[in-house]
Design a protein around this motif. Sequence first.
Motif, mmCIF file in Angstrom:
data_model
loop_
_atom_site.group_PDB
_atom_site.id
_atom_site.type_symbol
_atom_site.label_atom_id
_atom_site.label_comp_id
_atom_site.label_asym_id
_atom_site.label_seq_id
_atom_site.Cartn_x
_atom_site.Cartn_y
_atom_site.Cartn_z
ATOM 1 N N ASP A 120 -30.437 -13.621 32.099
ATOM 2 C CA ASP A 120 -31.549 -13.057 31.333
ATOM 3 C C ASP A 120 -31.442 -13.480 29.875
ATOM 4 O OD1 ASP A 120 -32.651 -11.630 33.491
ATOM 5 O OD2 ASP A 120 -31.248 -9.969 33.174
ATOM 6 N N ALA A 121 -32.542 -13.349 29.154
ATOM 7 C CA ALA A 121 -32.542 -13.620 27.718
ATOM 8 C C ALA A 121 -31.596 -12.647 27.018
ATOM 9 C CB ALA A 121 -33.949 -13.482 27.160
ATOM 10 N N LYS A 122 -30.909 -13.150 26.005
ATOM 11 C CA LYS A 122 -29.992 -12.309 25.241
ATOM 12 C C LYS A 122 -30.743 -11.550 24.164
ATOM 13 C CE LYS A 122 -26.599 -15.810 25.256
ATOM 14 N NZ LYS A 122 -25.837 -16.640 24.355
ATOM 15 N N LYS A 123 -30.321 -10.311 23.919
ATOM 16 C CA LYS A 123 -30.944 -9.508 22.869
ATOM 17 C C LYS A 123 -30.794 -10.182 21.509
ATOM 18 C CE LYS A 123 -30.571 -5.125 25.221
ATOM 19 N NZ LYS A 123 -30.010 -3.779 25.263
ATOM 20 N N SER A 124 -29.663 -10.830 21.276
ATOM 21 C CA SER A 124 -29.435 -11.493 19.985
ATOM 22 C C SER A 124 -30.431 -12.640 19.770
ATOM 23 C CB SER A 124 -28.000 -12.002 19.879
ATOM 24 O OG SER A 124 -27.725 -12.941 20.908
ATOM 25 N N ASP A 125 -30.787 -13.354 20.841
ATOM 26 C CA ASP A 125 -31.791 -14.422 20.722
ATOM 27 C C ASP A 125 -33.161 -13.852 20.409
ATOM 28 O OD1 ASP A 125 -29.957 -16.456 21.220
ATOM 29 O OD2 ASP A 125 -30.342 -16.447 23.379
ATOM 30 N N ILE A 126 -33.491 -12.755 21.039
ATOM 31 C CA ILE A 126 -34.779 -12.090 20.795
ATOM 32 C C ILE A 126 -34.832 -11.579 19.360
ATOM 33 C CG2 ILE A 126 -36.238 -10.122 21.457
ATOM 34 C CD1 ILE A 126 -35.024 -10.555 24.354
ATOM 35 N N GLU A 127 -33.741 -11.005 18.878
ATOM 36 C CA GLU A 127 -33.665 -10.506 17.499
ATOM 37 C C GLU A 127 -33.802 -11.648 16.497
ATOM 38 O OE1 GLU A 127 -33.489 -7.373 16.083
ATOM 39 O OE2 GLU A 127 -34.030 -6.772 18.116
ATOM 40 N N SER A 128 -33.202 -12.798 16.784
ATOM 41 C CA SER A 128 -33.249 -13.911 15.832
ATOM 42 C C SER A 128 -34.677 -14.433 15.634
ATOM 43 C CB SER A 128 -32.334 -15.039 16.294
ATOM 44 O OG SER A 128 -32.827 -15.653 17.470
ATOM 45 N N LEU A 129 -35.542 -14.217 16.599
ATOM 46 C CA LEU A 129 -36.925 -14.655 16.494
ATOM 47 C C LEU A 129 -37.712 -13.847 15.459
ATOM 48 C CD1 LEU A 129 -38.851 -16.731 17.780
ATOM 49 C CD2 LEU A 129 -39.482 -14.972 19.431
ATOM 50 N N MET A 134 -34.619 -24.093 16.930
ATOM 51 C CA MET A 134 -33.682 -23.612 17.951
ATOM 52 C C MET A 134 -33.968 -22.162 18.322
ATOM 53 S SD MET A 134 -31.413 -24.938 19.771
ATOM 54 C CE MET A 134 -31.136 -23.937 21.216
ATOM 55 N N ASP A 135 -34.222 -21.307 17.335
ATOM 56 C CA ASP A 135 -34.511 -19.891 17.625
ATOM 57 C C ASP A 135 -35.765 -19.737 18.471
ATOM 58 O OD1 ASP A 135 -32.287 -18.995 16.235
ATOM 59 O OD2 ASP A 135 -33.411 -18.395 14.445
ATOM 60 N N VAL A 136 -36.805 -20.461 18.133
ATOM 61 C CA VAL A 136 -38.064 -20.336 18.871
ATOM 62 C C VAL A 136 -37.919 -20.957 20.262
ATOM 63 C CG1 VAL A 136 -40.530 -20.870 18.872
ATOM 64 C CG2 VAL A 136 -39.402 -20.233 16.734
ATOM 65 N N LEU A 137 -37.258 -22.109 20.345
ATOM 66 C CA LEU A 137 -37.015 -22.752 21.644
ATOM 67 C C LEU A 137 -36.313 -21.789 22.604
ATOM 68 C CD1 LEU A 137 -35.479 -26.276 22.119
ATOM 69 C CD2 LEU A 137 -34.602 -24.348 23.372
ATOM 70 N N LYS A 138 -35.266 -21.122 22.122
ATOM 71 C CA LYS A 138 -34.503 -20.198 22.983
ATOM 72 C C LYS A 138 -35.367 -19.082 23.545
ATOM 73 C CE LYS A 138 -30.405 -19.482 23.199
ATOM 74 N NZ LYS A 138 -29.380 -19.651 24.194
#
Length: 147
Positions: free
Chosen positions: A134-143, A111-115
Motif C-alpha cells: 500500500d501507499a505509505k503515509k509518509s509519501d502521502i504527507e510529502s505531497l 519524485m513526491d508527485v510520482l510516488k
Amino acid sequence: MDIIKVSNEPIYTEKLIDWLSELSQDGAVVTFMGKVRCFEKHMLSLFLEHYAGMTEKVLTNIISQARERWKLSRIAVIHRIGEISVNEQIVFVGVSSAHRSDAFAAAEFIMDVLKNQAPFWKKERTENGDVWIDAKKSDIESLKKWY
C-alpha cells in the motif's frame, strides 16, 4: 526535450547524467536514484506493474507541472517495471537548470508527485509469499507541501 521511459530494462545513469549535463547555460544537475530496499528480512524482490500509456501521460503531466513552477532545461524520468531485485535501481529522476535551487526543488517535486500519482503497483516477493504494498503515509504527507 524530456526523457520519459517506463521499462523493465536496467537504468543507465551515466548516459542520462551526460545528457543532463550537456547544456553550457546550466550550472546545476540534480539527480535522484531510488533502489529497491529490503523491507523484510526474507524479501527477495519487488514486482512492479503499471497502466501502460496512462503511466507515461501522468509522468508527462508531472514534468509539465514542474516546468510551470521552476526554470528548467532538461528532465529525465525513468521508472522500471517487472521483477527488480533488492538493491537494484527502480527509479531515476534528473533535472538540469541554470540554478541549483530550481533543480533541487523540481527533482523533489517530481519524485513526491510520482510516488503518489503515477499508476504503479508494487508486490513484495518474499520467501513466505507475495504481498501487495500500500501507499505509505509518509509519501502521502510529502505531497501536501506541493499543493
